[in-house]
Design a protein around this motif. Structure first.
Motif, PDB file in Angstrom:
ATOM      1  N   ALA A  95      36.988 -25.836   8.244  1.00 54.43           N
ATOM      2  CA  ALA A  95      36.385 -27.039   7.658  1.00 54.43           C
ATOM      3  C   ALA A  95      36.697 -28.263   8.504  1.00 54.43           C
ATOM      4  O   ALA A  95      35.827 -29.134   8.711  1.00 54.43           O
ATOM      5  CB  ALA A  95      36.907 -27.237   6.234  1.00 54.43           C
ATOM      6  N   ARG A  96      37.926 -28.344   9.013  1.00 59.57           N
ATOM      7  CA  ARG A  96      38.281 -29.466   9.893  1.00 59.57           C
ATOM      8  C   ARG A  96      37.439 -29.440  11.163  1.00 59.57           C
ATOM      9  O   ARG A  96      36.927 -30.480  11.602  1.00 59.57           O
ATOM     10  CB  ARG A  96      39.760 -29.391  10.255  1.00 59.57           C
ATOM     11  CG  ARG A  96      40.715 -29.747   9.123  1.00 59.57           C
ATOM     12  CD  ARG A  96      42.130 -29.274   9.438  1.00 59.57           C
ATOM     13  NE  ARG A  96      42.595 -29.746  10.733  1.00 59.57           N
ATOM     14  CZ  ARG A  96      43.548 -29.133  11.451  1.00 59.57           C
ATOM     15  NH1 ARG A  96      44.117 -28.004  10.999  1.00 59.57           N
ATOM     16  NH2 ARG A  96      43.927 -29.628  12.605  1.00 59.57           N
ATOM     17  N   ALA A  97      37.289 -28.248  11.737  1.00 53.79           N
ATOM     18  CA  ALA A  97      36.510 -28.131  12.972  1.00 53.79           C
ATOM     19  C   ALA A  97      35.058 -28.530  12.740  1.00 53.79           C
ATOM     20  O   ALA A  97      34.459 -29.248  13.551  1.00 53.79           O
ATOM     21  CB  ALA A  97      36.596 -26.709  13.509  1.00 53.79           C
ATOM     22  N   LYS A  98      34.484 -28.086  11.639  1.00 50.98           N
ATOM     23  CA  LYS A  98      33.089 -28.434  11.351  1.00 50.98           C
ATOM     24  C   LYS A  98      32.923 -29.934  11.154  1.00 50.98           C
ATOM     25  O   LYS A  98      31.951 -30.542  11.643  1.00 50.98           O
ATOM     26  CB  LYS A  98      32.579 -27.691  10.117  1.00 50.98           C
ATOM     27  CG  LYS A  98      31.096 -27.966   9.820  1.00 50.98           C
ATOM     28  CD  LYS A  98      30.613 -27.244   8.591  1.00 50.98           C
ATOM     29  CE  LYS A  98      29.106 -27.433   8.389  1.00 50.98           C
ATOM     30  NZ  LYS A  98      28.694 -28.854   8.376  1.00 50.98           N
ATOM     31  N   ALA A  99      33.854 -30.539  10.454  1.00 51.10           N
ATOM     32  CA  ALA A  99      33.767 -31.980  10.225  1.00 51.10           C
ATOM     33  C   ALA A  99      33.806 -32.745  11.551  1.00 51.10           C
ATOM     34  O   ALA A  99      33.068 -33.724  11.740  1.00 51.10           O
ATOM     35  CB  ALA A  99      34.896 -32.433   9.311  1.00 51.10           C
ATOM     36  N   VAL A 100      34.639 -32.287  12.466  1.00 56.32           N
ATOM     37  CA  VAL A 100      34.725 -32.956  13.766  1.00 56.32           C
ATOM     38  C   VAL A 100      33.447 -32.708  14.569  1.00 56.32           C
ATOM     39  O   VAL A 100      32.933 -33.630  15.218  1.00 56.32           O
ATOM     40  CB  VAL A 100      35.963 -32.475  14.548  1.00 56.32           C
ATOM     41  CG1 VAL A 100      35.989 -33.094  15.949  1.00 56.32           C
ATOM     42  CG2 VAL A 100      37.234 -32.836  13.799  1.00 56.32           C
ATOM     43  N   ARG A 101      32.938 -31.484  14.551  1.00 58.62           N
ATOM     44  CA  ARG A 101      31.687 -31.215  15.269  1.00 58.62           C
ATOM     45  C   ARG A 101      30.571 -32.125  14.763  1.00 58.62           C
ATOM     46  O   ARG A 101      29.820 -32.713  15.559  1.00 58.62           O
ATOM     47  CB  ARG A 101      31.276 -29.747  15.108  1.00 58.62           C
ATOM     48  CG  ARG A 101      32.151 -28.750  15.843  1.00 58.62           C
ATOM     49  CD  ARG A 101      31.499 -27.381  15.925  1.00 58.62           C
ATOM     50  NE  ARG A 101      31.218 -26.790  14.619  1.00 58.62           N
ATOM     51  CZ  ARG A 101      32.049 -25.994  13.960  1.00 58.62           C
ATOM     52  NH1 ARG A 101      33.242 -25.705  14.485  1.00 58.62           N
ATOM     53  NH2 ARG A 101      31.716 -25.477  12.793  1.00 58.62           N
ATOM     54  N   ASP A 102      30.443 -32.234  13.462  1.00 55.06           N
ATOM     55  CA  ASP A 102      29.384 -33.074  12.881  1.00 55.06           C
ATOM     56  C   ASP A 102      29.568 -34.538  13.276  1.00 55.06           C
ATOM     57  O   ASP A 102      28.612 -35.225  13.647  1.00 55.06           O
ATOM     58  CB  ASP A 102      29.380 -32.941  11.359  1.00 55.06           C
ATOM     59  CG  ASP A 102      28.936 -31.561  10.888  1.00 55.06           C
ATOM     60  OD1 ASP A 102      28.361 -30.807  11.710  1.00 55.06           O
ATOM     61  OD2 ASP A 102      29.156 -31.245   9.707  1.00 55.06           O
ATOM     62  N   ALA A 103      30.806 -35.013  13.204  1.00 52.55           N
ATOM     63  CA  ALA A 103      31.070 -36.413  13.524  1.00 52.55           C
ATOM     64  C   ALA A 103      30.876 -36.688  15.008  1.00 52.55           C
ATOM     65  O   ALA A 103      30.363 -37.749  15.397  1.00 52.55           O
ATOM     66  CB  ALA A 103      32.487 -36.785  13.090  1.00 52.55           C
ATOM     67  N   ALA A 104      31.278 -35.742  15.848  1.00 49.63           N
ATOM     68  CA  ALA A 104      31.110 -35.913  17.296  1.00 49.63           C
ATOM     69  C   ALA A 104      29.637 -35.977  17.667  1.00 49.63           C
ATOM     70  O   ALA A 104      29.219 -36.795  18.490  1.00 49.63           O
ATOM     71  CB  ALA A 104      31.810 -34.778  18.037  1.00 49.63           C
ATOM     72  N   TRP A 105      28.831 -35.109  17.060  1.00 52.40           N
ATOM     73  CA  TRP A 105      27.392 -35.122  17.318  1.00 52.40           C
ATOM     74  C   TRP A 105      26.792 -36.460  16.887  1.00 52.40           C
ATOM     75  O   TRP A 105      25.943 -37.031  17.589  1.00 52.40           O
ATOM     76  CB  TRP A 105      26.727 -33.962  16.599  1.00 52.40           C
ATOM     77  CG  TRP A 105      25.237 -33.882  16.812  1.00 52.40           C
ATOM     78  CD1 TRP A 105      24.255 -34.225  15.943  1.00 52.40           C
ATOM     79  CD2 TRP A 105      24.576 -33.430  17.994  1.00 52.40           C
ATOM     80  NE1 TRP A 105      23.014 -34.015  16.503  1.00 52.40           N
ATOM     81  CE2 TRP A 105      23.181 -33.526  17.759  1.00 52.40           C
ATOM     82  CE3 TRP A 105      25.021 -32.951  19.231  1.00 52.40           C
ATOM     83  CZ2 TRP A 105      22.233 -33.162  18.720  1.00 52.40           C
ATOM     84  CZ3 TRP A 105      24.071 -32.585  20.183  1.00 52.40           C
ATOM     85  CH2 TRP A 105      22.702 -32.694  19.925  1.00 52.40           C
ATOM     86  N   ALA A 106      27.235 -36.971  15.769  1.00 50.94           N
ATOM     87  CA  ALA A 106      26.714 -38.247  15.269  1.00 50.94           C
ATOM     88  C   ALA A 106      27.090 -39.415  16.173  1.00 50.94           C
ATOM     89  O   ALA A 106      26.385 -40.433  16.193  1.00 50.94           O
ATOM     90  CB  ALA A 106      27.224 -38.488  13.849  1.00 50.94           C
ATOM     91  N   GLU A 107      28.188 -39.282  16.918  1.00 52.89           N
ATOM     92  CA  GLU A 107      28.604 -40.355  17.827  1.00 52.89           C
ATOM     93  C   GLU A 107      27.689 -40.508  19.036  1.00 52.89           C
ATOM     94  O   GLU A 107      27.638 -41.574  19.646  1.00 52.89           O
ATOM     95  CB  GLU A 107      30.021 -40.096  18.342  1.00 52.89           C
ATOM     96  CG  GLU A 107      31.127 -40.501  17.391  1.00 52.89           C
ATOM     97  CD  GLU A 107      32.484 -40.417  18.072  1.00 52.89           C
ATOM     98  OE1 GLU A 107      32.672 -41.103  19.103  1.00 52.89           O
ATOM     99  OE2 GLU A 107      33.346 -39.669  17.581  1.00 52.89           O
ATOM    100  N   LEU A 108      26.990 -39.441  19.402  1.00 52.16           N
ATOM    101  CA  LEU A 108      26.155 -39.498  20.596  1.00 52.16           C
ATOM    102  C   LEU A 108      24.964 -40.412  20.364  1.00 52.16           C
ATOM    103  O   LEU A 108      24.428 -40.504  19.260  1.00 52.16           O
ATOM    104  CB  LEU A 108      25.654 -38.098  20.968  1.00 52.16           C
ATOM    105  CG  LEU A 108      26.694 -37.007  21.223  1.00 52.16           C
ATOM    106  CD1 LEU A 108      25.996 -35.733  21.664  1.00 52.16           C
ATOM    107  CD2 LEU A 108      27.709 -37.445  22.255  1.00 52.16           C
ATOM    108  N   SER A 109      24.525 -41.058  21.420  1.00 52.11           N
ATOM    109  CA  SER A 109      23.309 -41.865  21.342  1.00 52.11           C
ATOM    110  C   SER A 109      22.102 -40.942  21.186  1.00 52.11           C
ATOM    111  O   SER A 109      22.179 -39.732  21.421  1.00 52.11           O
ATOM    112  CB  SER A 109      23.149 -42.701  22.609  1.00 52.11           C
ATOM    113  OG  SER A 109      22.879 -41.854  23.727  1.00 52.11           O
ATOM    114  N   ASP A 110      20.976 -41.515  20.788  1.00 46.99           N
ATOM    115  CA  ASP A 110      19.751 -40.717  20.640  1.00 46.99           C
ATOM    116  C   ASP A 110      19.373 -40.049  21.955  1.00 46.99           C
ATOM    117  O   ASP A 110      18.977 -38.881  21.980  1.00 46.99           O
ATOM    118  CB  ASP A 110      18.592 -41.598  20.150  1.00 46.99           C
ATOM    119  CG  ASP A 110      18.773 -42.054  18.710  1.00 46.99           C
ATOM    120  OD1 ASP A 110      19.591 -41.446  17.989  1.00 46.99           O
ATOM    121  OD2 ASP A 110      18.099 -43.015  18.308  1.00 46.99           O
ATOM    122  N   ASP A 111      19.482 -40.771  23.071  1.00 43.56           N
ATOM    123  CA  ASP A 111      19.151 -40.206  24.376  1.00 43.56           C
ATOM    124  C   ASP A 111      20.065 -39.029  24.719  1.00 43.56           C
ATOM    125  O   ASP A 111      19.615 -37.991  25.207  1.00 43.56           O
ATOM    126  CB  ASP A 111      19.254 -41.270  25.466  1.00 43.56           C
ATOM    127  CG  ASP A 111      18.087 -42.248  25.447  1.00 43.56           C
ATOM    128  OD1 ASP A 111      17.094 -41.964  24.755  1.00 43.56           O
ATOM    129  OD2 ASP A 111      18.175 -43.293  26.115  1.00 43.56           O
TER     130      ASP A 111
END
Length: 529
Positions: free
Chosen positions: A335-351
């Motif tokens: 669950a911790r790993a998934k939360a970080v994956r989701d948050a990391a993806w959200a940090e990326l710019s649209d490009d």
């Protein structure tokens, strides 16, 4: 009796060398004596920088040292950049060069290709650099280089052979004596780390380039410890799609936060370089509680503080830990790993998300391919977030030394090392122009490499950086060639597509009857001008 040059080839073969990358010259012809009948394959690049990068790509793909032959003076200086990249990324490489006649060295006599101190220049980037001054020194020099590359942290080694020494008679070199690679981990140290991991309520594992071939061992250890695993760039490809895997940069805020929240950090084979852990130049690494560092290199261990430092092979130590550690209750690691994956993806710019999605298209259409990158925007995006599907199959020059022009020749070396694999070279239009002639090497050798050119009409990332810093943009618009014409001149198929998943997917699909390399140019018009 063989010459020293022939003995050198014989000794390289005895150490398992199957390929050398080099450009012969008047100062290295004696090093080529006997090469044609040795069974060692010779690949001729178009520039010595290409030779070095090919040796680097070969080593990263195969796990065996890459070998380059270069001439005295400009041949060696042209190879220094690849040697520095190999030093930064711990890549085992042996560069064998000529040097002028022994009585002339350091005299400034104006000899052809003369340097004031060639071996001294090499020592600025080489792990070891040695001049073979007598027949007796050849075999020990070669053996020492291979022993170091086999048992220590990777990097470039250089041996230079003077013209007057290369022609001397040399006896048969004999068999290679190979000692055990590494001693097993000390049981008391293993017990100590097991105790720390067992007590931890929120452990995390950091896997670096020294762990890039440890897919099974680290996955097993992570499961038993219920610990998420953060992968640096050079570790990408292990634990693909594993619930505990975090294939995102430790420079992203979400990943840094998870590392700082851990009560036990186990770092395996990672040097904590800023391009992995502080690419946004905050001036600090994440604050790591209960840090345990495992590294093969004592010098590397000394560079950062840790609660416990373990000088050991990361693979052997991870395997020993996994065997000794009892299964911890599975609480929240996944669950911790998934939360970080989701948050990391959200940090990326649209490009960057678009570019990362295009990388996923490459992975889907060419599964288990080696993707060899230059310093270009899609590679930056992938370095921030990309879950590759092959251990050791994602590597590039956008970290560490950061040399442009890497992708094309390094992909050639990787394809030579692993002919059964798909190999993709991903370069920008700017970086590609550093080593564009090496496309002909791929064509001549009929290597089935897919060369992807990300064309944003210049140095797009640098242009954006200058704009953000409120600096008038200068020098970021080197006009690219007509890549279609370049591909046609090399005799390779060409296709130009927009930066859209469906059109890239179609272009990537193999064409019936196609052989050798191909080029796909991606039009990237969305980069601001």
């Amino acid at each position: 009796m063989p010459t020293l040059g022939e003995a050198m080839v014989e000794r390289l073969k005895a150490h398992g060398v199957e390929v050398v990358f080099g450009i012969p010259g008047v100062h290295t012809v004696e090093l080529y004596r006997g090469l044609a009948v040795s069974g060692i394959r010779h690949i001729t690049p178009r520039h010595e920088q290409g030779a070095g990068f090919m040796a680097d790509g070969y080593a990263r793909a195969s796990g065996k040292p890459g070998v380059a032959f270069v001439i005295t003076g400009p041949g060696l200086t042209n190879t220094l950049t690849p040697m520095a990249q190999a030093r930064a990324d711990s890549v085992p490489m042996l560069v064998v060069s000529g040097v002028n006649r022994t009585p002339t060295l350091g005299k400034g006599l104006g000899c052809l290709h003369e340097l004031p101190d060639q071996i001294g220049l090499s020592k600025t980037v080489s792990i070891t650099a040695q001049t073979v001054k007598s027949v007796e020194e050849l075999v020990p020099a070669i053996d020492a280089a291979f022993e170091a590359m086999r048992t220590e942290r990777g990097g470039p080694h250089h041996i230079e052979i003077p013209l007057d020494i290369a022609v001397l008679d040399h006896p048969k070199t004999g068999a290679v004596q190979v000692e055990p690679t590494h001693t097993p981990p000390k049981p008391d140290v293993v017990r100590d780390v097991v105790k720390r991991l067992s007590k931890a309520k929120r452990p995390i594992i950091l896997a670096g380039g020294g762990a890039k071939r440890l897919d099974a061992a680290i996955g097993y250890l992570a499961e038993k410890a219920d610990a998420p695993v953060v992968l640096t760039v050079n570790a990408r490809g292990i634990m693909h799609k594993h619930p505990l895997c975090i294939p995102a940069s430790a420079s992203l805020e979400s990943v840094r936060a998870e590392i700082e929240a851990a009560d036990c950090v186990l770092a395996l084979g990672t040097e904590f370089g800023p391009t992995d852990y502080d690419m946004y130049a905050t001036g600090s690494l994440p604050d790591m509680q209960g840090l345990i560092r495992v590294d093969i290199c004592a010098e590397q261990l000394a560079r950062h503080e840790a609660e416990l430092k373990v000088e050991a092979d990361a693979g052997l130590f991870a395997a020993a830990l996994a065997e000794a550690l009892d299964n911890k209750p599975i609480i929240d690691g996944a669950a911790r790993a998934k939360a970080v994956r989701d948050a990391a993806w959200a940090e990326l710019s649209d490009d960057y998300r678009l570019m990362a999605e295009l990388l996923s298209v490459v992975q889907r259409e060419l599964p288990a391919a080696l993707i060899v990158g230059d310093s270009t925007q899609p590679v930056y995006a992938g370095n921030l977030y990309f879950d590759h599907d092959m251990p050791g199959g994602w590597f590039n020059a956008a970290t560490g030394f950061g040399a442009l022009g890497y992708a094309i020749p390094a992909a050639i070396g990787a394809q030579v090392a692993m002919p059964e694999r798909q190999v993709v070279a991903l370069a920008g239009d700017g970086g590609a122009q550093f080593t564009l002639p090496e496309l002909m090497t791929a064509a001549q050798e009929e290597l089935p490499i897919t060369f992807i050119i990300w064309n944003n009409g210049g140095y797009g990332e640098i242009e954006l950086t200058m704009e953000r810093a409120d600096i008038d943009v200068v020098g970021c618009d080197p006009k690219p060639p007509l890549f279609k014409a370049v591909a046609e001149s090399c005799g390779m198929p060409f296709e130009r597509v927009d930066a859209k998943a469906e059109v890239l997917a179609k272009a990537l699909r193999p064409k019936r009857g196609a052989k050798g390399p191909r080029m796909i140019e991606i039009n990237a018009p969305f980069i601001a001008k």
